[in-house]
Design a protein around this motif. Structure first.
Motif, PDB file in Angstrom:
ATOM      1  N   PRO A   1       0.811  -1.235   0.000  1.00  0.00           N
ATOM      2  CA  PRO A   1       0.000   0.000   0.000  1.00  0.00           C
ATOM      3  C   PRO A   1       0.835   1.272   0.000  1.00  0.00           C
ATOM      4  O   PRO A   1       0.567   2.204  -0.766  1.00  0.00           O
ATOM      5  CB  PRO A   1      -0.842  -0.120   1.278  1.00  0.00           C
ATOM      6  CG  PRO A   1      -0.861  -1.576   1.590  1.00  0.00           C
ATOM      7  CD  PRO A   1       0.459  -2.111   1.131  1.00  0.00           C
TER       8      PRO A   1
ATOM      9  N   LEU B   1      -4.814   4.905  -2.090  1.00  0.00           N
ATOM     10  CA  LEU B   1      -5.279   4.048  -0.994  1.00  0.00           C
ATOM     11  C   LEU B   1      -6.627   3.421  -1.339  1.00  0.00           C
ATOM     12  O   LEU B   1      -6.893   2.254  -1.023  1.00  0.00           O
ATOM     13  CB  LEU B   1      -5.375   4.857   0.302  1.00  0.00           C
ATOM     14  CG  LEU B   1      -4.030   5.280   0.917  1.00  0.00           C
ATOM     15  CD1 LEU B   1      -4.260   6.198   2.118  1.00  0.00           C
ATOM     16  CD2 LEU B   1      -3.210   4.057   1.334  1.00  0.00           C
TER      17      LEU B   1
ATOM     18  N   TRP C   1      -5.958   0.670  -3.862  1.00  0.00           N
ATOM     19  CA  TRP C   1      -5.417  -0.513  -3.161  1.00  0.00           C
ATOM     20  C   TRP C   1      -6.520  -1.255  -2.421  1.00  0.00           C
ATOM     21  O   TRP C   1      -6.576  -2.491  -2.449  1.00  0.00           O
ATOM     22  CB  TRP C   1      -4.323  -0.076  -2.181  1.00  0.00           C
ATOM     23  CG  TRP C   1      -3.919  -1.203  -1.270  1.00  0.00           C
ATOM     24  CD1 TRP C   1      -3.056  -2.222  -1.553  1.00  0.00           C
ATOM     25  CD2 TRP C   1      -4.393  -1.443   0.060  1.00  0.00           C
ATOM     26  NE1 TRP C   1      -2.963  -3.085  -0.487  1.00  0.00           N
ATOM     27  CE2 TRP C   1      -3.783  -2.625   0.523  1.00  0.00           C
ATOM     28  CE3 TRP C   1      -5.286  -0.770   0.909  1.00  0.00           C
ATOM     29  CZ2 TRP C   1      -4.021  -3.146   1.794  1.00  0.00           C
ATOM     30  CZ3 TRP C   1      -5.529  -1.291   2.162  1.00  0.00           C
ATOM     31  CH2 TRP C   1      -4.900  -2.467   2.595  1.00  0.00           C
ATOM     32  N   PHE C   2      -7.409  -0.531  -1.757  1.00  0.00           N
ATOM     33  CA  PHE C   2      -8.482  -1.173  -0.999  1.00  0.00           C
ATOM     34  C   PHE C   2      -9.394  -1.988  -1.925  1.00  0.00           C
ATOM     35  O   PHE C   2      -9.786  -3.109  -1.600  1.00  0.00           O
ATOM     36  CB  PHE C   2      -9.300  -0.113  -0.248  1.00  0.00           C
ATOM     37  CG  PHE C   2     -10.403  -0.682   0.594  1.00  0.00           C
ATOM     38  CD1 PHE C   2     -10.124  -1.210   1.845  1.00  0.00           C
ATOM     39  CD2 PHE C   2     -11.718  -0.695   0.133  1.00  0.00           C
ATOM     40  CE1 PHE C   2     -11.145  -1.731   2.632  1.00  0.00           C
ATOM     41  CE2 PHE C   2     -12.733  -1.221   0.909  1.00  0.00           C
ATOM     42  CZ  PHE C   2     -12.449  -1.749   2.168  1.00  0.00           C
TER      43      PHE C   2
ATOM     44  N   ARG D   1      -7.146  -5.054  -3.342  1.00  0.00           N
ATOM     45  CA  ARG D   1      -6.212  -5.725  -2.443  1.00  0.00           C
ATOM     46  C   ARG D   1      -6.285  -7.247  -2.533  1.00  0.00           C
ATOM     47  O   ARG D   1      -5.293  -7.945  -2.290  1.00  0.00           O
ATOM     48  CB  ARG D   1      -6.442  -5.263  -0.999  1.00  0.00           C
ATOM     49  CG  ARG D   1      -7.770  -5.683  -0.399  1.00  0.00           C
ATOM     50  CD  ARG D   1      -8.007  -4.946   0.927  1.00  0.00           C
ATOM     51  NE  ARG D   1      -9.212  -5.406   1.619  1.00  0.00           N
ATOM     52  CZ  ARG D   1     -10.442  -5.062   1.274  1.00  0.00           C
ATOM     53  NH1 ARG D   1     -10.635  -4.261   0.222  1.00  0.00           N
ATOM     54  NH2 ARG D   1     -11.487  -5.504   1.955  1.00  0.00           N
TER      55      ARG D   1
END
Length: 477
Positions: free
Chosen positions: A84, A456, A459-460, A463
């Protein structure tokens, strides 16, 4: 999921071309007028910049690139803090290049007008059309791969940066010894040589000096394509850094010898100086030719920036952080989908030149935004370098920062302080901007928050698709 791809081994970058590619990332005549505005203070400001930023960045980048030669800042920060944070770092590097390159393209097009119609340099419709044309043309050319980028960088830096810079410096030397009255105040007073820390203008100038050398680490994205990277990459980055420092300082002094402070254009100051020198020597007809060369140099810098930061994003996409479509490359191993995305974003930003009547206003806002985002990326890079000395001491580093752990703490600490200082100074509006301090700060805070939330958020969402691998995977033994 798209399989991980490694750079083609068919073409290897030799030492001299790597120096030119690295130099093309940061060396430009655009910085010289800004330095000239500081008068004799440029000597101290340049010296501080060398020790506070250039040396730490060059040495630490060389260690990280020879220890982790793939994917540049993404791989470095990922190895230190996880995927991340690595993605945030490379996203900051990439998105600031979107803002920064747009301003570089605008500079190139405005410079080109000096060759035939200087008034067009402030025409927002011309600037917008030229930015779109030049950037898309450079993007399509870069589809042909590293060999083509290498040639463009080499020719552009040689003929569009080194030659005009050498000519400007020679003009300055001749003018200095010709007995003509010089515009530079050389009086030996403290105020004339040492900038005041209480003066916000001096702080903004210092930040501008630092960001005249940003991008030197981007060439690490080519580390796996370099002949003998353990030897040639550190040598190339040091050579480029030294050459950039000498040329930029000497060029700034040359501009200050013939142009009065306060009358120097932030965009076309170098060409103002050329025009003044050529007029003084009865060679005014050569001004359009010089303007064309400078524009070529700026265009070459654009071409180099197109591919560099994208390679980090490409690495992130191959890891599963972006849709599979962006992980694909053409037969020349170029991530064309990402380049098209990048060109589309720059096209949207370029349209802001039409929305706002003042071209300089857009130019300054783009530059200020890039400064803040890049400062955060450098902060992550310096912190990662220190952490990796402790978490991955077993990784061979053909080049290491001298002084062991004390050396990495010293240089990393200096680099972190510089990055934090530039980030704080970045919230001070340049004098030419018609913003109050509060409104400018709000605008910059929004830009920074969005630049952090977007990676972010990506990435979330992705993931669960991330390919997990050893932090050491992909490095050369």
């Amino acid at each position: 999921m798209q399989q991980d791809q490694t750079p083609s081994t068919e073409h290897k970058i030799a030492f001299i071309p790597l120096v030119l590619i690295t130099t093309a990332l940061f060396l430009t005549l655009r910085n010289m007028p800004m330095m000239a505005e500081t008068g004799m203070q440029m000597v101290l400001l340049n010296a501080i910049t060398v020790f506070a930023f250039l040396i730490p960045t060059a040495l630490i980048s060389a260690e990280l690139a020879t220890g982790w030669p793939q994917n540049g800042v993404f791989h470095w920060v990922e190895a230190a803090f996880g995927t991340p944070v690595g993605f945030v770092a490379v996203f900051l590097q990439w998105i600031q290049s979107i803002f920064g390159v747009t301003s570089i393209v605008a500079y190139a097009t405005a410079t080109l007008t000096y060759a035939f119609n200087p008034e067009l340099g402030s025409n927002r419709y011309y600037i917008t059309f030229s930015v779109l044309t030049l950037y898309w043309a450079a993007t399509l050319i870069n589809f042909r791969g590293t060999a083509t980028s290498e040639k463009i960088s080499g020719y552009a830096v040689s003929f569009g940066v080194f030659f005009p810079s050498a000519l400007l410096i020679l003009f300055g030397i001749y003018y200095l010894f010709s007995g003509e009255t010089i515009a530079l105040d050389t009086s030996a007073t403290v105020a004339n040589w040492i900038p005041s820390l209480s003066d916000t203008t001096s702080l903004v100038f210092f930040m501008s000096f630092v960001f005249g050398f940003v991008g030197i680490e981007v060439s690490a994205s080519h580390a796996t394509e370099v002949e003998n990277p353990q030897k040639n990459y550190p040598r190339a980055i040091f050579t480029a850094a030294i050459a950039g420092f000498i040329i930029t300082l000497a060029g700034g002094l040359a501009v200050s010898l013939i142009l009065e402070k306060g009358n120097i254009s932030n965009i076309n100051g170098a060409l103002q100086a050329f025009s003044a020198y050529l007029n003084a020597y009865g060679l005014a007809t050569l001004t359009p030719f010089i303007a064309l060369l400078v524009a070529v140099g700026a265009a070459g810098q654009v071409s180099t920036w197109i591919v560099g930061p994208v390679k980090g994003m490409w690495a992130a996409s191959r890891k599963g952080l972006l849709p599979e479509h962006f992980a694909k490359a053409n037969k020349n191993n170029v991530p064309t989908a990402l380049l098209i995305l990048q060109a589309s974003l720059i096209s949207l930003i370029a349209l802001s030149f039409i929305v706002f009547e003042d071209v300089n206003l857009v130019f300054l806002i783009l530059t200020s935004t890039a400064v803040l985002l890049y400062s955060l990326m450098y902060l992550l890079m310096f912190v990662a370098a220190i952490r990796l000395r402790y978490t991955h001491p077993h990784i061979p580093r053909p080049y290491k920062v001298p002084g062991g752990n004390w050396g990495i703490w010293l240089l990393g600490g200096i680099g972190m302080l510089t990055a934090i200082s530039c980030f704080a100074i970045g919230f001070i509006p340049p004098p030419a901007l018609p913003f109050s301090l509060e409104n400018f700060e709000r605008l910059m805070i929004i830009a920074v928050v969005l630049a952090l939330l977007v990676p972010l958020g990506i990435w979330f969402l992705h993931r669960n698709n991330i390919k997990h691998a050893s932090p050491d995977k992909g490095r050369k033994e």
